[in-house]
Design a protein around this motif. Structure first.
Motif, PDB file in Angstrom:
ATOM      1  N   GLU A  52       0.975  -1.385   0.085  1.00 47.88           N
ATOM      2  CA  GLU A  52       0.225   0.057   0.661  1.00 47.88           C
ATOM      3  C   GLU A  52       0.892   1.269   0.072  1.00 47.88           C
ATOM      4  O   GLU A  52       1.646   1.107   0.855  1.00 47.88           O
ATOM      5  CB  GLU A  52      -0.854  -0.371   0.684  1.00 47.88           C
ATOM      6  CG  GLU A  52      -1.570   1.360   1.307  1.00 47.88           C
ATOM      7  CD  GLU A  52      -1.090   2.140   2.406  1.00 47.88           C
ATOM      8  OE1 GLU A  52      -2.219   3.700   1.933  1.00 47.88           O
ATOM      9  OE2 GLU A  52      -0.212   2.480   2.376  1.00 47.88           O
ATOM     10  N   CYS A  53       0.553   2.603  -1.004  1.00 49.61           N
ATOM     11  CA  CYS A  53       1.364   3.598  -0.979  1.00 49.61           C
ATOM     12  C   CYS A  53       0.622   4.435  -0.768  1.00 49.61           C
ATOM     13  O   CYS A  53      -0.598   4.464  -1.534  1.00 49.61           O
ATOM     14  CB  CYS A  53       2.436   3.369  -1.734  1.00 49.61           C
ATOM     15  SG  CYS A  53       1.555   3.810  -3.746  1.00 49.61           S
ATOM     16  N   ASP A  54       1.447   5.847  -0.859  1.00 48.43           N
ATOM     17  CA  ASP A  54       0.325   6.659  -1.442  1.00 48.43           C
ATOM     18  C   ASP A  54       0.915   7.950  -2.547  1.00 48.43           C
ATOM     19  O   ASP A  54       1.939   7.565  -2.609  1.00 48.43           O
ATOM     20  CB  ASP A  54       0.566   8.342   0.144  1.00 48.43           C
ATOM     21  CG  ASP A  54       0.082   7.206   1.680  1.00 48.43           C
ATOM     22  OD1 ASP A  54      -1.368   7.330   1.946  1.00 48.43           O
ATOM     23  OD2 ASP A  54       1.031   6.962   2.351  1.00 48.43           O
ATOM     24  N   VAL A  55       0.235   8.251  -2.829  1.00 48.02           N
ATOM     25  CA  VAL A  55       0.799   9.251  -4.069  1.00 48.02           C
ATOM     26  C   VAL A  55       0.111  10.539  -4.460  1.00 48.02           C
ATOM     27  O   VAL A  55      -1.089  10.823  -4.154  1.00 48.02           O
ATOM     28  CB  VAL A  55       0.469   8.332  -5.544  1.00 48.02           C
ATOM     29  CG1 VAL A  55       0.754   9.498  -6.417  1.00 48.02           C
ATOM     30  CG2 VAL A  55       1.063   7.381  -5.255  1.00 48.02           C
ATOM     31  N   ARG A  56       0.933  11.303  -4.339  1.00 50.42           N
ATOM     32  CA  ARG A  56       0.817  12.898  -4.884  1.00 50.42           C
ATOM     33  C   ARG A  56       1.067  13.330  -6.008  1.00 50.42           C
ATOM     34  O   ARG A  56       2.085  12.501  -6.294  1.00 50.42           O
ATOM     35  CB  ARG A  56       0.918  13.935  -3.583  1.00 50.42           C
ATOM     36  CG  ARG A  56       0.533  13.768  -2.079  1.00 50.42           C
ATOM     37  CD  ARG A  56       0.547  14.927  -1.450  1.00 50.42           C
ATOM     38  NE  ARG A  56       0.097  14.841   0.224  1.00 50.42           N
ATOM     39  CZ  ARG A  56      -1.461  15.430   0.287  1.00 50.42           C
ATOM     40  NH1 ARG A  56      -1.710  15.351  -0.663  1.00 50.42           N
ATOM     41  NH2 ARG A  56      -2.051  14.751   1.754  1.00 50.42           N
ATOM     42  N   ALA A  57       0.903  14.676  -6.414  1.00 51.05           N
ATOM     43  CA  ALA A  57       1.693  15.081  -7.704  1.00 51.05           C
ATOM     44  C   ALA A  57       2.398  15.979  -7.631  1.00 51.05           C
ATOM     45  O   ALA A  57       1.687  17.019  -6.937  1.00 51.05           O
ATOM     46  CB  ALA A  57       0.131  15.256  -8.765  1.00 51.05           C
ATOM     47  N   SER A  58       3.561  16.420  -8.569  1.00 53.78           N
ATOM     48  CA  SER A  58       3.886  17.180  -8.603  1.00 53.78           C
ATOM     49  C   SER A  58       3.504  18.379  -9.421  1.00 53.78           C
ATOM     50  O   SER A  58       2.673  18.525  -9.958  1.00 53.78           O
ATOM     51  CB  SER A  58       6.081  16.576  -8.935  1.00 53.78           C
ATOM     52  OG  SER A  58       5.768  17.123 -10.642  1.00 53.78           O
ATOM     53  N   ARG A  59       4.122  19.817  -9.776  1.00 56.83           N
ATOM     54  CA  ARG A  59       3.558  21.010 -10.098  1.00 56.83           C
ATOM     55  C   ARG A  59       3.542  20.859 -11.325  1.00 56.83           C
ATOM     56  O   ARG A  59       2.917  21.266 -11.662  1.00 56.83           O
ATOM     57  CB  ARG A  59       4.572  22.264  -9.826  1.00 56.83           C
ATOM     58  CG  ARG A  59       4.166  23.765 -10.022  1.00 56.83           C
ATOM     59  CD  ARG A  59       5.290  24.454  -9.495  1.00 56.83           C
ATOM     60  NE  ARG A  59       6.489  24.435 -10.450  1.00 56.83           N
ATOM     61  CZ  ARG A  59       7.246  25.498  -9.873  1.00 56.83           C
ATOM     62  NH1 ARG A  59       7.240  25.638  -9.260  1.00 56.83           N
ATOM     63  NH2 ARG A  59       8.960  24.681 -10.568  1.00 56.83           N
ATOM     64  N   ASP A  60       4.576  19.433 -11.995  1.00 59.86           N
ATOM     65  CA  ASP A  60       4.273  19.396 -13.399  1.00 59.86           C
ATOM     66  C   ASP A  60       3.562  18.517 -13.977  1.00 59.86           C
ATOM     67  O   ASP A  60       3.941  17.499 -14.246  1.00 59.86           O
ATOM     68  CB  ASP A  60       6.020  19.649 -14.243  1.00 59.86           C
ATOM     69  CG  ASP A  60       6.502  19.232 -13.480  1.00 59.86           C
ATOM     70  OD1 ASP A  60       6.483  18.390 -11.655  1.00 59.86           O
ATOM     71  OD2 ASP A  60       7.938  18.927 -14.318  1.00 59.86           O
TER      72      ASP A  60
END
Length: 248
Positions: A52-60
């Protein structure tokens, strides 16, 4: 553009336990392994757990495996993840000196064989950037045992509309919410997302929500299981666990 998957395995979320943010802070490598780092994911793969992992997006718009909105706790920087571009995030390190992984790198490490739960971190209705970033990476692994999940029903709804055939789950907790507020929020979230499975807070079990879901054939996972007592509760009221550390 809507994308379609050739197939999905609705059973894989219940096949085996999932290591919460990888197998970190204990077990195979002791206490020096950072959450959501590649060493933690390698440890889980070595002993046969799902991840299980968490994901966020970079500015680009690149998907990175990271839990917090800001970088301070795990990378010692005050900025938000979303404020830096991918090249800048690639230069940062976790407490165990490993890099912050891109989701694409984790998918490649799993090689289409290791079950993966990708929890999308997004606030409010502003979900398109991170959802699109995740979808782009998942497109390279159409038959891999990967499910997306989120507390945010708008994120799940995005996948329902844009990635037909994707397996998805709703993460829920009743902690810190009154009965009326919690009930309204859960009802709205279920209506918006129509999930394939639920991931329920272990502290809430047993609950009417989880019991009704299982009675309808909807799998229930539970997080975060940390003790023998948690495991005993999960064995009676859930179909699989998302855990931290090893308890034998």
């Amino acid at each position: 553009m809507r994308s379609c998957l050739s197939k999905r395995r609705p059973d894989f979320p219940t096949d085996r336990p999932f290591a919460h943010r990888g197998w970190h802070g204990g077990g195979l490598h002791g206490g020096g392994v950072s959450e959501n780092g590649m060493a933690a994911f390698d440890a889980a793969i070595t002993v046969g757990y799902g991840i299980e992992c968490d994901v966020r997006a970079s500015r680009d718009g690149v998907a990175f495996v990271f839990h917090d909105a800001t970088l301070m706790r795990m990378a010692g920087r005050q900025e938000a993840v979303a404020a830096l571009d991918a090249v800048a995030l690639d230069r940062l390190t976790l407490p165990d000196s490993g890099a912050i992984p891109r989701l694409s790198a984790l998918l490649a490490r799993c090689g289409g064989r290791v079950p993966l739960l990708v929890e999308i971190k997004a606030e409010g209705r502003h979900v398109r950037a991170v959802c699109a970033a995740v979808a782009r990476d998942l497109a390279a692994w159409p038959d891999a045992p990967v499910a997306v999940m989120s507390f945010n029903p708008w994120a799940i709804r995005w996948f329902v509309q844009q990635r037909v055939g994707q397996l998805y789950g709703l993460v829920v907790t009743q902690q810190g919410k009154g009965r009326i507020r919690g009930g309204i929020e859960r009802a709205l979230a279920l209506w918006l997302s129509k999930p394939d499975f639920l991931a329920c807070d272990i502290r809430d079990l047993p609950s009417r929500l989880s019991s009704r879901a299982r009675a309808r054939g909807l799998p229930v996972l539970t997080w975060t299981v940390r003790s023998a007592a948690d495991r005993a509760r999960a064995s009676s009221h859930a179909d699989q666990i998302i855990f931290e550390h090893s308890h034998g």
